[in-house]
Scaffold this active site. Structure first.
Site, PDB file in Angstrom:
ATOM      1  N   ASN A   1      -9.791  -0.728 -16.409  1.00 57.06           N
ATOM      2  CA  ASN A   1      -8.963  -0.921 -17.841  1.00 57.06           C
ATOM      3  C   ASN A   1      -9.065  -2.463 -18.534  1.00 57.06           C
ATOM      4  O   ASN A   1      -8.590  -3.290 -17.900  1.00 57.06           O
ATOM      5  CB  ASN A   1      -7.412  -0.861 -17.661  1.00 57.06           C
TER       6      ASN A   1
ATOM      7  N   HIS B   1      -0.336   4.998 -25.429  1.00 54.41           N
ATOM      8  CA  HIS B   1       0.370   5.106 -23.995  1.00 54.41           C
ATOM      9  C   HIS B   1       0.282   6.459 -23.436  1.00 54.41           C
ATOM     10  O   HIS B   1       0.983   7.045 -22.782  1.00 54.41           O
ATOM     11  CB  HIS B   1       1.757   4.466 -23.965  1.00 54.41           C
TER      12      HIS B   1
ATOM     13  N   ARG C   1      -9.937   3.735 -19.141  1.00 53.23           N
ATOM     14  CA  ARG C   1      -8.928   3.848 -19.977  1.00 53.23           C
ATOM     15  C   ARG C   1      -9.262   3.267 -21.235  1.00 53.23           C
ATOM     16  O   ARG C   1      -9.499   1.877 -21.371  1.00 53.23           O
ATOM     17  CB  ARG C   1      -7.591   3.113 -19.661  1.00 53.23           C
TER      18      ARG C   1
ATOM     19  N   GLU D   1      -1.108   4.689 -14.652  1.00 52.64           N
ATOM     20  CA  GLU D   1      -2.220   5.154 -15.641  1.00 52.64           C
ATOM     21  C   GLU D   1      -3.455   5.333 -14.876  1.00 52.64           C
ATOM     22  O   GLU D   1      -4.296   6.283 -14.807  1.00 52.64           O
ATOM     23  CB  GLU D   1      -2.174   4.183 -16.440  1.00 52.64           C
TER      24      GLU D   1
ATOM     25  N   ARG E   1       4.339  -8.257 -30.804  1.00 56.18           N
ATOM     26  CA  ARG E   1       4.115  -7.366 -31.868  1.00 56.18           C
ATOM     27  C   ARG E   1       5.109  -7.064 -32.644  1.00 56.18           C
ATOM     28  O   ARG E   1       6.291  -6.706 -31.976  1.00 56.18           O
ATOM     29  CB  ARG E   1       3.406  -6.354 -31.617  1.00 56.18           C
TER      30      ARG E   1
ATOM     31  N   GLY F   1       6.509  -1.810 -17.099  1.00 53.21           N
ATOM     32  CA  GLY F   1       6.945  -2.874 -16.414  1.00 53.21           C
ATOM     33  C   GLY F   1       8.450  -3.329 -16.907  1.00 53.21           C
ATOM     34  O   GLY F   1       9.438  -3.498 -15.763  1.00 53.21           O
ATOM     35  N   ILE F   2       8.772  -3.218 -17.973  1.00 52.08           N
ATOM     36  CA  ILE F   2      10.125  -3.528 -18.194  1.00 52.08           C
ATOM     37  C   ILE F   2      11.193  -2.440 -17.953  1.00 52.08           C
ATOM     38  O   ILE F   2      12.252  -2.467 -17.464  1.00 52.08           O
ATOM     39  CB  ILE F   2      10.385  -3.752 -19.807  1.00 52.08           C
TER      40      ILE F   2
END
Length: 390
Positions: A11, A180, A92, A376, A236, A325-326
């Protein structure tokens, strides 16, 4: 399928190359090693490799001028460590456009197609393409597979895919692609027979999006034409009034490069807080830093609002899943997102949530709320083995 194969998953991002090495046998995968080459294109490059138990196998400082150098450094370490020889490599790839709707064996024609998609995701596609080319240069006979992050969403209804723009722009490929997808696909595989009719999956990381899944298929999603859309993320902004962009161009003398930097690198949690894009840092600081507190408040509010909108698109909600992660580690964010969603039948058990248990909803919650770690790399390994060896 031969008794055992070794599959490498890569990735490549704008500044890192993450990888994982799997042994695949009889449809089952086991992790051999994983790691990352970080700070590509800047000083202080480093490559780390761990085994399946987290034990450090290699850690070295490298000058990683570009993704190809990072891939070569990874292969150098594999050879030094005498890791198993590779049978296939899966990548990916962030964007597959409107035509690539499933994993594909890499060919010269596919590579040419991917290069045409660089303007659709200029921060992500060049690295992914260079990763494919770097593997081919090092191991020209090794089969490679491209797995597209957009493919999962390609069955969405047209009303969800289309932007309210003239038809010619739709025909030119300007539409909601969603991202995603490999993560969402993994979550569905993890659920197995437990996939409910109306499901929302929140993939929350530095890049974040939410998908509405109806009867096991993508029905709508928050990210749009690029990974900068949707709700606010680490750096973002998510969706903006398009008039803001026109104003910045006309009145603030922004150019295309300046806008790209603004919406990809300088906004979101970092822009609002002025402190960090990292949620843990902001959670730790919010008691004494009002800007950090506002960034977290906005982040959770926008996620909560997106859950409500996607629940409306589904006609209700049977299960909400947090991942990324969050989503997997920030109990405070999960609690704040779910606070106010009682009208959807959501009730959180604080003890379960603080412990990040598999199910964090209370016993009387009508909507089940779960925390499922995504993987993933494993999904890429499965697709690669399925295409190359079966």
């Amino acid at each position: 399928m031969r008794a055992r194969h070794t599959v490498l998953c890569i990735n490549v991002g704008s500044s890192s190359c993450k990888f994982a090495l799997y042994s695949v046998s009889g449809g089952a995968e086991s992790l051999i090693a994983e790691g990352a080459a970080d700070r590509i294109g800047s000083s202080g490059g480093k490559i780390r490799i761990h085994d399946a138990n987290g034990r450090m196998l290699a850690e070295s400082d490298r000058v990683l001028a570009r993704p190809q150098v990072a891939v070569d450094a990874m292969f150098d370490e594999f050879e030094r460590l005498k890791l198993p020889l590779l049978d296939a490599v899966g990548h990916r790839i962030v964007h597959g456009g409107s035509h690539h709707v499933a994993p594909e064996i890499v060919t010269a024609a596919l590579l040419a197609d991917l290069k045409k998609l660089i303007p659709f995701a200029p921060l992500h596609m060049p690295g992914g393409i260079e990763g494919i080319e770097a593997v081919a240069a090092r191991h020209p006979k090794l089969p490679q597979v491209a797995c597209f992050d957009t493919a999962f969403h390609r069955g969405m209804p047209e009303r969800a895919e289309r932007f309210p723009l003239p038809r010619e722009l739709w025909d030119a490929g300007i539409r909601r692609y969603g991202f995603h997808g490999i993560s969402y696909e993994y979550i569905l595989h993890a659920l197995g027979a437990d996939v409910p009719p109306r499901l929302i999956i929140a993939h929350l990381g530095n890049g974040a999006s939410i998908a509405a899944v109806l009867n096991g298929h993508s029905h709508d999603t928050t990210m749009g034409f690029t990974p900068a859309g949707g709700f606010m993320m680490g750096t973002r902004p998510g969706d903006l009034d398009p008039g803001v962009m026109v104003y910045l161009l006309e009145q603030k003398r922004f150019d295309a490069k300046g806008l790209a930097e603004l919406v990809n690198l300088k906004s979101g949690l970092l822009g609002v807080s002025g402190l960090s894009a990292d949620v843990k840092t902001l959670l730790d600081a919010r008691a004494t830093n009002s800007n950090a507190a506002m960034a977290i408040e906005m982040f959770c509010y926008q996620i909560r609002k997106s859950v409500g909108a996607l629940a409306a698109a589904l006609g209700g909600l049977d299960m909400l899943i947090f991942t990324g992660g969050i989503g997997e580690h920030a109990a405070a964010v999960r609690a704040e997102v779910c606070d106010g969603l009682a009208y959807l039948g959501i009730a959180i058990d604080p003890r379960r949530n603080d412990s990040s248990e598999d199910t964090i909803s209370s016993a009387d919650s009508k909507c089940r709320v779960r925390v499922i770690p995504t993987n993933e790399n494993l999904m890429v390994a499965r697709h690669t083995a399925g295409l190359v060896f079966e």
